[in-house]
Design an enzyme around this catalytic site. Structure first.
Site, PDB file in Angstrom:
ATOM      1  N   THR A 222      -2.753  -8.153  76.423  1.00 29.49           N
ATOM      2  CA  THR A 222      -3.035  -7.030  75.517  1.00 29.49           C
ATOM      3  C   THR A 222      -3.809  -7.498  74.291  1.00 29.49           C
ATOM      4  O   THR A 222      -3.653  -8.635  73.865  1.00 29.49           O
ATOM      5  CB  THR A 222      -1.689  -6.427  75.069  1.00 29.49           C
ATOM      6  OG1 THR A 222      -1.096  -5.800  76.182  1.00 29.49           O
ATOM      7  CG2 THR A 222      -1.835  -5.431  73.949  1.00 29.49           C
ATOM      8  N   ARG A 250       3.908   3.792  85.297  1.00 29.01           N
ATOM      9  CA  ARG A 250       4.613   3.071  84.225  1.00 29.01           C
ATOM     10  C   ARG A 250       3.760   3.019  82.949  1.00 29.01           C
ATOM     11  O   ARG A 250       2.575   2.748  82.967  1.00 29.01           O
ATOM     12  CB  ARG A 250       4.917   1.657  84.709  1.00 29.01           C
ATOM     13  CG  ARG A 250       5.625   0.770  83.685  1.00 29.01           C
ATOM     14  CD  ARG A 250       4.644  -0.116  82.942  1.00 29.01           C
ATOM     15  NE  ARG A 250       5.347  -1.103  82.111  1.00 29.01           N
ATOM     16  CZ  ARG A 250       4.733  -1.839  81.198  1.00 29.01           C
ATOM     17  NH1 ARG A 250       3.433  -1.733  81.004  1.00 29.01           N
ATOM     18  NH2 ARG A 250       5.411  -2.706  80.484  1.00 29.01           N
ATOM     19  N   GLY A 252       3.760   1.230  79.104  1.00 28.53           N
ATOM     20  CA  GLY A 252       4.398   0.159  78.334  1.00 28.53           C
ATOM     21  C   GLY A 252       4.537   0.521  76.863  1.00 28.53           C
ATOM     22  O   GLY A 252       4.514   1.691  76.471  1.00 28.53           O
ATOM     23  N   ASP A 253       4.662  -0.519  76.048  1.00 28.86           N
ATOM     24  CA  ASP A 253       4.882  -0.307  74.619  1.00 28.86           C
ATOM     25  C   ASP A 253       3.599  -0.044  73.847  1.00 28.86           C
ATOM     26  O   ASP A 253       3.644   0.546  72.754  1.00 28.86           O
ATOM     27  CB  ASP A 253       5.560  -1.541  74.011  1.00 28.86           C
ATOM     28  CG  ASP A 253       4.703  -2.789  74.177  1.00 28.86           C
ATOM     29  OD1 ASP A 253       4.146  -2.973  75.284  1.00 28.86           O
ATOM     30  OD2 ASP A 253       4.556  -3.550  73.215  1.00 28.86           O
ATOM     31  N   THR A 273       2.421  -7.555  71.414  1.00 31.53           N
ATOM     32  CA  THR A 273       2.058  -7.888  72.784  1.00 31.53           C
ATOM     33  C   THR A 273       3.242  -8.578  73.434  1.00 31.53           C
ATOM     34  O   THR A 273       3.890  -9.419  72.804  1.00 31.53           O
ATOM     35  CB  THR A 273       0.829  -8.808  72.879  1.00 31.53           C
ATOM     36  OG1 THR A 273       0.676  -9.199  74.245  1.00 31.53           O
ATOM     37  CG2 THR A 273       0.949 -10.057  72.009  1.00 31.53           C
ATOM     38  N   GLY A 274       3.539  -8.206  74.663  1.00 36.40           N
ATOM     39  CA  GLY A 274       4.677  -8.838  75.330  1.00 36.40           C
ATOM     40  C   GLY A 274       5.214  -7.931  76.406  1.00 36.40           C
ATOM     41  O   GLY A 274       4.539  -6.986  76.824  1.00 36.40           O
ATOM     42  N   GLY A 276       6.569  -5.103  77.686  1.00 40.18           N
ATOM     43  CA  GLY A 276       6.628  -3.808  77.036  1.00 40.18           C
ATOM     44  C   GLY A 276       7.989  -3.125  77.032  1.00 40.18           C
ATOM     45  O   GLY A 276       8.384  -2.506  76.044  1.00 40.18           O
TER      46      GLY A 276
HETATM   47  N1  ASP Z   1       2.848  -5.030  76.178  1.00 37.94           N
HETATM   48  C1  ASP Z   1       2.032  -4.746  77.320  1.00 37.94           C
HETATM   49  C2  ASP Z   1       2.787  -3.859  78.268  1.00 37.94           C
HETATM   50  O1  ASP Z   1       3.961  -4.070  78.480  1.00 37.94           O
HETATM   51  C3  ASP Z   1       1.594  -5.961  78.041  1.00 37.94           C
HETATM   52  C4  ASP Z   1       0.894  -6.984  77.205  1.00 37.94           C
HETATM   53  O2  ASP Z   1       1.215  -7.174  76.037  1.00 37.94           O
HETATM   54  O3  ASP Z   1      -0.019  -7.631  77.732  1.00 37.94           O
HETATM   55  O4  ASP Z   1       2.185  -2.986  78.835  1.00 37.94           O
END
Ligand code: ASP
Length: 356
Positions: A222, A250, A252-253, A273-274, A276
């Protein structure tokens, strides 16, 4: 006569006290002016994803390519801020550079869903007005962060998804592309490898979602940016393809205000980022702001507690970049690495990839 001298003495005492008071005030004013002059005029911080990013898995060429793209992106935002532009513009245009690069999991280079499509999420927030915009699950909008901003500024809503979001993007004259635009060989191969692994290991707990057995790397690609402009306005934005092999629409965050993105002029601007799911449950971005607002913590302290204690205790991995209203910048992560960069108003650039 005695009475008169006492009165006279009292008068002198009173007068000199007032002067001491005044000079104290002056020195207070001086101190705060000094502090103000030390406060940076503006600041910008970015990330290109966190994860198990290890030097041993990286070629010098690849490392240089990431560094060059991070620098190119942050310099775009820096120039906007230096010329008196808004933090919102800086965030949007900086993210555009990373969205257009196949190196990151956002825009071109987005990861694949289980159905072999690319579904993109993004959000942006204005710390001055607390206005926000987000889009989720779009397949043909070239720069989802532009769509998030249009949702914020040109619609009555905060979050649009799927077909409706795409119709709105078209009406707003945003650049649309064929879904194939998002195809990249590397991401497609990652999906196939993860699917193969799932078949052989019957791993349906989602843990393979970010893990690529071939490059022995698990990362969240991300992109995000947080900025403070010369008018003291904060903004943050985040854009992503989500997680490889995601199913069933789905989300994410990244498009969730308070999880992936948050900005408030009273506290800070944050982009996450992480993994989600954990960032949604922990309300990571808002929690950092709330800790500052309600507990009076510094950005550094709040970020450390939210990422290293709260998120980690839940089992979540990833990181954030953030800037506070005084221009302090923080990059906190609990993974082996995070693509990241900061730039101060003095033009000092720092780029990082690995933990140290
Ligand atoms: N946070 C993002 C998600 O879960 C993924 C990412 O940070 O690369 O969609």
């Amino acid at each position: 006569m005695k009475k008169f001298s006492l009165f006279f003495f009292g008068l002198i005492l009173c007068f000199s006290c007032q002067n001491i008071e005044k000079s104290n005030n002056t020195s207070k004013t001086l101190t705060s002016t000094e502090t103000t002059s030390k406060k940076p005029e503006f600041a910008i911080v970015i990330h290109g994803g966190a994860g198990t990013i290890l030097k041993k898995n990286m070629t010098p060429e690849r490392e240089a390519a990431y560094q060059a793209k991070l620098e190119e992106a942050i310099r775009v935002g820096y120039e906007i801020l230096k010329n008196g532009g808004t933090s919102l513009d800086a965030v949007e245009k900086t993210i555009n550079v990373m969205e257009d690069s196949p190196l990151f999991n956002a825009g071109k280079g987005a990861v694949f869903t289980n159905a072999e499509t690319n579904e993109l999420d993004a959000s942006i927030m204005d710390g001055k007005t607390l206005n926000a915009g987000a889009s989720a699950g779009t397949t043909n909008v070239r720069n989802p962060i532009n769509l998030a901003r249009a949702v914020m500024e040109k619609s009555e809503h905060v979050m649009l998804s799927g077909k409706g979001a795409e119709t709105f993007a078209e009406e707003q004259g945003l650049t649309l592309v064929k879904p194939e635009y998002f195809f990249t060989e590397n991401r497609f191969k990652s999906l196939q490898r993860i699917k193969d692994k799932e078949k052989t290991e019957l791993d349906h707990d989602g843990k393979t979602a970010f893990y690529d057995p071939y490059i022995k790397d698990s990362k969240y690609g991300t992109v995000g940016c947080a900025a403070l402009d010369k008018n003291g306005n904060l903004a943050a934005g985040t854009s992503t393809g989500g997680m490889t092999n995601k199913r069933y629409g789905r989300i994410g965050d990244a498009p969730i205000i308070g999880s992936g993105t948050y900005a408030n002029n009273a506290t800070c601007a944050v982009s996450s980022t992480g993994w989600g799911e954990y960032f949604i449950r922990a309300q990571v971005a808002y929690d950092i702001s709330a800790m500052m607002e309600y507990k009076g913590l510094s950005l550094q302290e709040a970020s450390r507690i939210v990422i290293q204690d709260k998120l980690t205790d839940l089992g979540g991995t990833g990181g954030i970049v953030a800037v506070d209203k005084n221009g302090n910048m923080v990059m906190e992560f609990n993974t082996a690495g995070m693509y990241r960069a900061t730039m101060t108003d003095k033009g000092e650039l720092k780029i990082g990839i690995y933990e140290k």
